[in-house]
Enzyme design. Structure first.
Site, PDB file in Angstrom:
ATOM      1  N   HIS A 119       2.928  85.608  58.019  1.00 21.81           N
ATOM      2  CA  HIS A 119       4.425  84.519  57.164  1.00 21.81           C
ATOM      3  C   HIS A 119       3.709  83.540  57.209  1.00 21.81           C
ATOM      4  O   HIS A 119       3.358  83.029  58.908  1.00 21.81           O
ATOM      5  CB  HIS A 119       5.055  84.533  57.059  1.00 21.81           C
ATOM      6  CG  HIS A 119       5.064  86.322  55.983  1.00 21.81           C
ATOM      7  ND1 HIS A 119       6.123  87.918  57.105  1.00 21.81           N
ATOM      8  CD2 HIS A 119       5.103  87.718  55.155  1.00 21.81           C
ATOM      9  CE1 HIS A 119       5.766  88.520  56.489  1.00 21.81           C
ATOM     10  NE2 HIS A 119       5.282  88.545  55.274  1.00 21.81           N
ATOM     11  N   CYS A 132      12.588  87.073  60.870  1.00 18.58           N
ATOM     12  CA  CYS A 132      12.852  88.793  60.328  1.00 18.58           C
ATOM     13  C   CYS A 132      13.687  88.979  60.046  1.00 18.58           C
ATOM     14  O   CYS A 132      13.738  89.983  59.051  1.00 18.58           O
ATOM     15  CB  CYS A 132      11.017  89.291  59.934  1.00 18.58           C
ATOM     16  SG  CYS A 132      10.046  88.528  60.436  1.00 18.58           S
ATOM     17  N   ARG A 175       6.333  98.248  50.875  1.00 16.27           N
ATOM     18  CA  ARG A 175       7.459  97.557  51.052  1.00 16.27           C
ATOM     19  C   ARG A 175       8.896  97.119  50.097  1.00 16.27           C
ATOM     20  O   ARG A 175       9.834  96.534  49.662  1.00 16.27           O
ATOM     21  CB  ARG A 175       7.713  96.123  51.599  1.00 16.27           C
ATOM     22  CG  ARG A 175       6.429  96.233  52.600  1.00 16.27           C
ATOM     23  CD  ARG A 175       6.960  94.754  53.882  1.00 16.27           C
ATOM     24  NE  ARG A 175       8.395  94.829  54.033  1.00 16.27           N
ATOM     25  CZ  ARG A 175       8.623  94.099  54.734  1.00 16.27           C
ATOM     26  NH1 ARG A 175       7.896  93.187  55.747  1.00 16.27           N
ATOM     27  NH2 ARG A 175      10.428  93.814  55.260  1.00 16.27           N
ATOM     28  N   ARG A 204       0.385  88.393  52.103  1.00 10.45           N
ATOM     29  CA  ARG A 204       1.614  89.162  51.239  1.00 10.45           C
ATOM     30  C   ARG A 204       1.779  88.080  50.022  1.00 10.45           C
ATOM     31  O   ARG A 204       2.742  88.469  48.356  1.00 10.45           O
ATOM     32  CB  ARG A 204       2.516  88.648  52.029  1.00 10.45           C
ATOM     33  CG  ARG A 204       2.066  89.355  52.820  1.00 10.45           C
ATOM     34  CD  ARG A 204       2.230  91.280  52.846  1.00 10.45           C
ATOM     35  NE  ARG A 204       1.388  92.194  53.441  1.00 10.45           N
ATOM     36  CZ  ARG A 204       2.892  92.477  54.608  1.00 10.45           C
ATOM     37  NH1 ARG A 204       3.958  92.071  54.133  1.00 10.45           N
ATOM     38  NH2 ARG A 204       2.192  92.985  56.402  1.00 10.45           N
ATOM     39  N   ASP A 220       9.300  99.688  57.564  1.00 10.21           N
ATOM     40  CA  ASP A 220       9.337  97.767  57.696  1.00 10.21           C
ATOM     41  C   ASP A 220      10.608  97.418  57.228  1.00 10.21           C
ATOM     42  O   ASP A 220      11.029  95.722  57.508  1.00 10.21           O
ATOM     43  CB  ASP A 220       8.219  97.429  56.679  1.00 10.21           C
ATOM     44  CG  ASP A 220       6.456  97.042  57.370  1.00 10.21           C
ATOM     45  OD1 ASP A 220       7.135  96.343  59.089  1.00 10.21           O
ATOM     46  OD2 ASP A 220       6.236  98.052  56.988  1.00 10.21           O
ATOM     47  N   GLU A 224      14.503  90.120  56.229  1.00 10.62           N
ATOM     48  CA  GLU A 224      14.191  88.244  55.212  1.00 10.62           C
ATOM     49  C   GLU A 224      13.294  88.668  53.743  1.00 10.62           C
ATOM     50  O   GLU A 224      13.582  87.684  53.297  1.00 10.62           O
ATOM     51  CB  GLU A 224      13.940  87.552  56.254  1.00 10.62           C
ATOM     52  CG  GLU A 224      13.589  85.938  55.874  1.00 10.62           C
ATOM     53  CD  GLU A 224      12.988  85.140  56.994  1.00 10.62           C
ATOM     54  OE1 GLU A 224      13.547  84.220  57.591  1.00 10.62           O
ATOM     55  OE2 GLU A 224      11.885  85.365  58.107  1.00 10.62           O
ATOM     56  N   ASP A 225      12.767  89.662  54.787  1.00  4.97           N
ATOM     57  CA  ASP A 225      11.745  89.782  53.510  1.00  4.97           C
ATOM     58  C   ASP A 225      11.931  89.865  52.204  1.00  4.97           C
ATOM     59  O   ASP A 225      10.845  89.767  51.076  1.00  4.97           O
ATOM     60  CB  ASP A 225       9.750  90.104  53.981  1.00  4.97           C
ATOM     61  CG  ASP A 225       9.378  89.729  55.343  1.00  4.97           C
ATOM     62  OD1 ASP A 225       9.412  88.550  55.070  1.00  4.97           O
ATOM     63  OD2 ASP A 225       9.388  90.471  56.081  1.00  4.97           O
TER      64      ASP A 225
HETATM   65  N1  GLY Z   1       5.397  94.576  59.944  1.00  2.00           N
HETATM   66  C1  GLY Z   1       5.876  92.846  58.694  1.00  2.00           C
HETATM   67  C2  GLY Z   1       5.202  93.586  57.806  1.00  2.00           C
HETATM   68  O1  GLY Z   1       3.714  93.693  58.075  1.00  2.00           O
HETATM   69  O2  GLY Z   1       5.287  92.952  56.760  1.00  2.00           O
END
Ligand code: GLY
Length: 260
Positions: free
Chosen positions: A168, A255, A85, A135, A60, A65-66
């Protein structure tokens, strides 16, 4: 005004990225083409890019951006809510340390994905919306709110756990500048957004809500004529980008970069 962006192309194992949508497997060659067009669009908007190498340890990791929240005041490293992640942040920290003297962090038990953070200046005041989602948890949102407050910014938490079709907050919300927000139907009546002019995204065009204002332009996912026409009527210069392969993996335009 932003001047820089950090981007990372998808790796060969992009098909292993997380997804909740059932749109099939991404085509890798097409994903690379779409990513290259995205980078060109950012450059066209005046940004200097730091293009990182693909990182196949993290399928990912193209969704950079995450991993951080960047504001005019500083940088906060996140702690992504998906276990697969969390490791993405280490390398981004190295990259950001070239641009920021100090990096703050979200710590356990907090989780936060950058996709849940929407900067939305209102009447010249720095304001942020922070989504509580699958998340991002209360601890993560609380820590970010405190950090933002310490530099004079305000924040509002928006609980999106009851909305099934967005991963998100920014899957359903974007700041267009000029006190305007683009919002999906499910968010349009929320009290949190009072005071802004809302540009409603039609239900059949929901994916386009994840658009990105970059200086004088708004990047939008192509194939959403109604929304694009609305933006043009409001005076925005739009740039439509093909995003099909990223949409398959629950990703949107915002993202794919960290902009600062
Ligand atoms: N595929 C993007 C996420 O799940 O964070």
């Amino acid at each position: 005004m932003v001047t820089r962006a950090i981007v990372r192309p998808p790796g060969l194992n992009f098909t292993d990225a997380l997804t909740t949508v059932k749109l099939g497997a991404p085509n890798y060659a097409r994903a690379l083409e779409q990513h290259a067009a995205y980078c060109e669009a950012l450059e066209h908007c005046g940004l200097t890019l730091t293009c990182l190498e693909a990182d196949e340890r993290y399928p990912d990791s193209t969704f950079v951006e995450d991993t951080a929240v960047l504001t005019k005041q500083g940088a906060m490293l996140t702690r992504p809510g998906a276990a697969s992640r969390i490791g993405e942040v280490e390398n981004i920290a190295e990259v950001l340390s070239k641009f920021y003297m100090e990096l703050s962090s979200i710590h356990e038990p907090g989780t936060l994905d950058g996709g849940d953070v929407c900067e939305a200046e209102i009447e010249g005041r720095n304001h942020f919306f922070i989504g509580i989602s699958k998340r991002t948890n209360e601890d993560g949102a609380g820590r970010l709110s405190e950090w933002l407050a310490s530099s004079g910014c305000t924040a509002t938490v928006v609980d999106i756990r009851g909305i099934n079709n967005i991963l998100h907050l920014k899957s359903g919300l974007a700041c267009l500048g000029d006190n305007r927000l683009a919002v999906i139907v499910a968010l349009a009546d929320r009290n949190e957004f009072r005071g802004y002019e809302l540009v409603r995204v039609a239900a059949q065009e929901e994916y386009v809500a994840n658009c990105v204002r970059v200086n004088d332009h708004v990047l939008v996912a192509s194939g959403h004529p109604q929304f694009e026409a609305t933006l043009r009527k409001l005076g925005y210069k739009t740039m439509a980008l093909e995003m099909s392969e990223f949409q398959k993996m629950d990703g949107g335009l915002s993202c794919l970069s960290l902009r600062f």
